[in-house]
Design a protein around this motif. Structure first.
Motif, PDB file in Angstrom:
ATOM      1  N   ILE A  53      55.856  41.945  47.448  1.00 40.97           N
ATOM      2  CA  ILE A  53      54.661  42.277  46.679  1.00 40.97           C
ATOM      3  C   ILE A  53      54.612  43.784  46.432  1.00 40.97           C
ATOM      4  O   ILE A  53      55.117  44.572  47.219  1.00 40.97           O
ATOM      5  N   THR A  54      54.040  44.149  45.311  1.00 38.20           N
ATOM      6  CA  THR A  54      54.027  45.550  44.885  1.00 38.20           C
ATOM      7  C   THR A  54      52.676  46.224  45.099  1.00 38.20           C
ATOM      8  O   THR A  54      52.547  47.421  44.872  1.00 38.20           O
ATOM      9  N   ARG A  55      51.696  45.456  45.533  1.00 41.56           N
ATOM     10  CA  ARG A  55      50.368  46.020  45.789  1.00 41.56           C
ATOM     11  C   ARG A  55      49.696  45.199  46.877  1.00 41.56           C
ATOM     12  O   ARG A  55      49.775  43.973  46.857  1.00 41.56           O
ATOM     13  N   ALA A  56      49.035  45.853  47.829  1.00 41.41           N
ATOM     14  CA  ALA A  56      48.343  45.153  48.915  1.00 41.41           C
ATOM     15  C   ALA A  56      47.214  46.027  49.433  1.00 41.41           C
ATOM     16  O   ALA A  56      47.182  47.237  49.174  1.00 41.41           O
ATOM     17  N   LEU A  57      46.301  45.421  50.173  1.00 38.32           N
ATOM     18  CA  LEU A  57      45.236  46.192  50.822  1.00 38.32           C
ATOM     19  C   LEU A  57      45.763  46.765  52.132  1.00 38.32           C
ATOM     20  O   LEU A  57      46.405  46.062  52.910  1.00 38.32           O
ATOM     21  N   GLY A  58      45.493  48.046  52.373  1.00 38.78           N
ATOM     22  CA  GLY A  58      45.771  48.658  53.666  1.00 38.78           C
ATOM     23  C   GLY A  58      47.054  49.443  53.764  1.00 38.78           C
ATOM     24  O   GLY A  58      47.213  50.245  54.674  1.00 38.78           O
ATOM     25  N   THR A  59      47.989  49.228  52.847  1.00 39.44           N
ATOM     26  CA  THR A  59      49.279  49.905  52.959  1.00 39.44           C
ATOM     27  C   THR A  59      49.242  51.332  52.410  1.00 39.44           C
ATOM     28  O   THR A  59      50.086  52.151  52.758  1.00 39.44           O
ATOM     29  N   GLN A  60      48.267  51.607  51.551  1.00 40.61           N
ATOM     30  CA  GLN A  60      48.070  52.956  51.006  1.00 40.61           C
ATOM     31  C   GLN A  60      46.591  53.324  51.140  1.00 40.61           C
ATOM     32  O   GLN A  60      45.725  52.452  51.251  1.00 40.61           O
ATOM     33  N   ALA A  61      46.302  54.627  51.090  1.00 37.23           N
ATOM     34  CA  ALA A  61      44.911  55.075  51.230  1.00 37.23           C
ATOM     35  C   ALA A  61      44.051  54.640  50.047  1.00 37.23           C
ATOM     36  O   ALA A  61      42.854  54.401  50.190  1.00 37.23           O
ATOM     37  N   GLU A  62      44.656  54.518  48.864  1.00 37.02           N
ATOM     38  CA  GLU A  62      43.937  54.085  47.666  1.00 37.02           C
ATOM     39  C   GLU A  62      44.617  52.837  47.106  1.00 37.02           C
ATOM     40  O   GLU A  62      45.824  52.647  47.275  1.00 37.02           O
ATOM     41  N   VAL A  63      43.835  52.021  46.418  1.00 35.44           N
ATOM     42  CA  VAL A  63      44.409  50.818  45.813  1.00 35.44           C
ATOM     43  C   VAL A  63      43.746  50.572  44.462  1.00 35.44           C
ATOM     44  O   VAL A  63      42.564  50.873  44.262  1.00 35.44           O
ATOM     45  N   GLU A  64      44.526  50.035  43.531  1.00 38.42           N
ATOM     46  CA  GLU A  64      43.989  49.642  42.230  1.00 38.42           C
ATOM     47  C   GLU A  64      43.690  48.150  42.271  1.00 38.42           C
ATOM     48  O   GLU A  64      44.516  47.355  42.727  1.00 38.42           O
ATOM     49  N   VAL A  65      42.511  47.792  41.782  1.00 37.72           N
ATOM     50  CA  VAL A  65      42.058  46.397  41.807  1.00 37.72           C
ATOM     51  C   VAL A  65      41.932  45.896  40.368  1.00 37.72           C
ATOM     52  O   VAL A  65      41.334  46.562  39.522  1.00 37.72           O
ATOM     53  N   ASP A  66      42.503  44.735  40.081  1.00 38.77           N
ATOM     54  CA  ASP A  66      42.354  44.120  38.760  1.00 38.77           C
ATOM     55  C   ASP A  66      41.175  43.149  38.796  1.00 38.77           C
ATOM     56  O   ASP A  66      41.024  42.385  39.759  1.00 38.77           O
ATOM     57  N   VAL A  67      40.361  43.171  37.735  1.00 35.62           N
ATOM     58  CA  VAL A  67      39.239  42.243  37.625  1.00 35.62           C
ATOM     59  C   VAL A  67      39.288  41.554  36.258  1.00 35.62           C
ATOM     60  O   VAL A  67      39.505  42.212  35.238  1.00 35.62           O
ATOM     61  N   PHE A  68      39.110  40.247  36.271  1.00 37.83           N
ATOM     62  CA  PHE A  68      39.125  39.447  35.050  1.00 37.83           C
ATOM     63  C   PHE A  68      37.807  38.673  34.947  1.00 37.83           C
ATOM     64  O   PHE A  68      37.195  38.358  35.970  1.00 37.83           O
ATOM     65  N   THR A  69      37.397  38.358  33.723  1.00 37.34           N
ATOM     66  CA  THR A  69      36.155  37.615  33.538  1.00 37.34           C
ATOM     67  C   THR A  69      36.400  36.335  32.742  1.00 37.34           C
ATOM     68  O   THR A  69      37.287  36.291  31.889  1.00 37.34           O
ATOM     69  N   GLU A  70      35.622  35.309  33.077  1.00 39.09           N
ATOM     70  CA  GLU A  70      35.666  34.043  32.352  1.00 39.09           C
ATOM     71  C   GLU A  70      34.234  33.542  32.151  1.00 39.09           C
ATOM     72  O   GLU A  70      33.450  33.541  33.105  1.00 39.09           O
ATOM     73  N   ILE A  71      33.900  33.130  30.925  1.00 41.10           N
ATOM     74  CA  ILE A  71      32.614  32.483  30.681  1.00 41.10           C
ATOM     75  C   ILE A  71      32.689  31.064  31.236  1.00 41.10           C
ATOM     76  O   ILE A  71      33.643  30.335  30.969  1.00 41.10           O
ATOM     77  N   LEU A  72      31.693  30.688  32.044  1.00 41.12           N
ATOM     78  CA  LEU A  72      31.715  29.388  32.709  1.00 41.12           C
ATOM     79  C   LEU A  72      31.280  28.257  31.788  1.00 41.12           C
ATOM     80  O   LEU A  72      30.433  28.437  30.910  1.00 41.12           O
ATOM     81  N   GLU A  73      31.845  27.093  32.044  1.00 42.05           N
ATOM     82  CA  GLU A  73      31.400  25.849  31.418  1.00 42.05           C
ATOM     83  C   GLU A  73      31.161  24.815  32.519  1.00 42.05           C
ATOM     84  O   GLU A  73      31.820  24.860  33.568  1.00 42.05           O
ATOM     85  N   ASP A  74      30.237  23.900  32.276  1.00 40.69           N
ATOM     86  CA  ASP A  74      30.006  22.814  33.224  1.00 40.69           C
ATOM     87  C   ASP A  74      31.329  22.080  33.469  1.00 40.69           C
ATOM     88  O   ASP A  74      32.071  21.778  32.531  1.00 40.69           O
ATOM     89  N   GLY A  75      31.627  21.811  34.748  1.00 38.98           N
ATOM     90  CA  GLY A  75      32.836  21.076  35.088  1.00 38.98           C
ATOM     91  C   GLY A  75      34.047  21.938  35.378  1.00 38.98           C
ATOM     92  O   GLY A  75      35.072  21.418  35.837  1.00 38.98           O
ATOM     93  N   ASP A  76      33.968  23.232  35.132  1.00 38.20           N
ATOM     94  CA  ASP A  76      35.084  24.122  35.480  1.00 38.20           C
ATOM     95  C   ASP A  76      35.352  24.056  36.979  1.00 38.20           C
ATOM     96  O   ASP A  76      34.414  23.966  37.785  1.00 38.20           O
ATOM     97  N   THR A  77      36.622  24.136  37.359  1.00 37.79           N
ATOM     98  CA  THR A  77      36.985  24.193  38.769  1.00 37.79           C
ATOM     99  C   THR A  77      37.885  25.398  38.999  1.00 37.79           C
ATOM    100  O   THR A  77      38.839  25.619  38.248  1.00 37.79           O
ATOM    101  N   PHE A  78      37.554  26.183  40.025  1.00 32.77           N
ATOM    102  CA  PHE A  78      38.348  27.345  40.394  1.00 32.77           C
ATOM    103  C   PHE A  78      39.058  27.075  41.717  1.00 32.77           C
ATOM    104  O   PHE A  78      38.466  26.512  42.637  1.00 32.77           O
ATOM    105  N   VAL A  79      40.313  27.473  41.791  1.00 32.74           N
ATOM    106  CA  VAL A  79      41.094  27.379  43.024  1.00 32.74           C
ATOM    107  C   VAL A  79      41.554  28.778  43.395  1.00 32.74           C
ATOM    108  O   VAL A  79      42.251  29.435  42.614  1.00 32.74           O
ATOM    109  N   LEU A  80      41.137  29.258  44.563  1.00 31.72           N
ATOM    110  CA  LEU A  80      41.634  30.516  45.117  1.00 31.72           C
ATOM    111  C   LEU A  80      42.579  30.147  46.243  1.00 31.72           C
ATOM    112  O   LEU A  80      42.235  29.317  47.098  1.00 31.72           O
ATOM    113  N   CYS A  81      43.772  30.741  46.265  1.00 28.82           N
ATOM    114  CA  CYS A  81      44.745  30.309  47.264  1.00 28.82           C
ATOM    115  C   CYS A  81      45.725  31.413  47.624  1.00 28.82           C
ATOM    116  O   CYS A  81      45.952  32.351  46.858  1.00 28.82           O
TER     117      CYS A  81
END
Length: 287
Positions: A172-200
């Protein structure tokens, strides 16, 4: 009367079939206070620690605990900024803990987090833990892996199939804790009824392809989905710790900000209040 966000959630983690310890961690927060839910939404987070037993699991635990608490203590109405600030705070704490203890030198963790608020999902990631969305029977990966093979795929130098079996797939090329600063990517999605999200963690996304993930999530409710996803990862070898949170949107809220950025990159400090009014639901793994 405005529509309120309603969610069905389940989470599960498993050591897998090859590792002696589970260094993954997960948490979700659904505020009891309706005003907090309206303002800050519900938070979901998966972290995959690295650095060996007693280091990786410490890093992932700090990540879920810090992000879960700092996010809700931040009074800023800017959801992406609050989420990024919470993750950056976790990064600083992990980096500090690693510097204080030689046994934990180099420890770090991936992090994928989602905030569902009103009619919008905000997904943040560092590393190769993933967020998928399944909508109308189709699955798509929302987060972008910070890994060597995925960067080669995005550059057109490797195919997805080649990346799955490549010798460098765990770099991996980016992680939390390995450097003093970190860049975080954030994405947005408009929700619809029935959407399912999987975080893994990659212990799931590695052995279980997108098609299998889609089929399982479409067939089962979240409580059953997490078990079948973990079971499938173990059937396919279980080479790593396996963690999944499945969130189904029973009803999407109708509160959608006028301007949404995709993806968002921002920095800065956050204002931290004295009290958190959220109920924290955290799964801390056995040592």
């Amino acid at each position: 009367m405005s529509k309120q966000l309603r969610l069905d959630v389940a989470q599960l983690t498993d050591v897998g079939r090859k590792r002696p310890h589970n260094e993954d961690n997960m948490a979700y927060v659904i505020p009891r206070d309706s005003q907090v839910m309206t303002k800050k939404g519900a938070l979901f987070i998966v972290a995959d620690g690295m650095g060996g037993h007693a280091a990786g699991e410490v890093a992932s635990e700090i990540a879920v605990d810090t992000v879960s608490n700092v996010y809700y203590q931040d009074e800023n109405d800017d959801i992406p900024l609050s989420l990024m600030n919470a993750i950056k705070r976790a990064n600083a704490l992990i980096h500090q803990r690693a510097a204080e203890n030689m046994m934990r030198s180099g420890m770090g963790t991936t992090c994928v987090a989602a905030v569902l608020r009103g009619g919008v999902a905000y997904i943040a990631n560092v590393g190769d833990s993933r967020a998928y969305m399944v909508r109308h029977g189709q699955a798509k990966q929302i987060s972008q892996d910070h890994s060597w093979v995925e960067e080669q795929v995005r550059a057109g130098l490797l195919t997805k199939d080649q990346a799955r079996s490549h010798a460098q797939r765990n770099v991996i090329t980016r992680a939390l804790g390995t450097q003093a600063e970190v860049e975080v990517d954030v994405f947005t999605e408009i929700l619809e009824d029935g959407d399912t999200f999987v975080l893994c963690s990659d212990g799931l996304s590695g052995p279980v392809g997108e098609e299998d993930l889609r089929a399982i999530v479409n067939q089962y409710l979240p409580q059953e989905s997490v078990y079948h996803l973990v079971e499938r990862a173990n059937e396919n070898g279980g080479p790593d710790n396996i963690t999944a949170i499945v969130v189904r949107v029973q009803e999407a809220g109708d509160d959608i900000p006028e301007t949404l950025q995709h993806p968002v990159h921002a920095g800065g400090s956050s204002h931290v209040a004295d009290e958190s009014t959220a109920v924290l639901v955290v799964c801390l793994l056995p040592r």
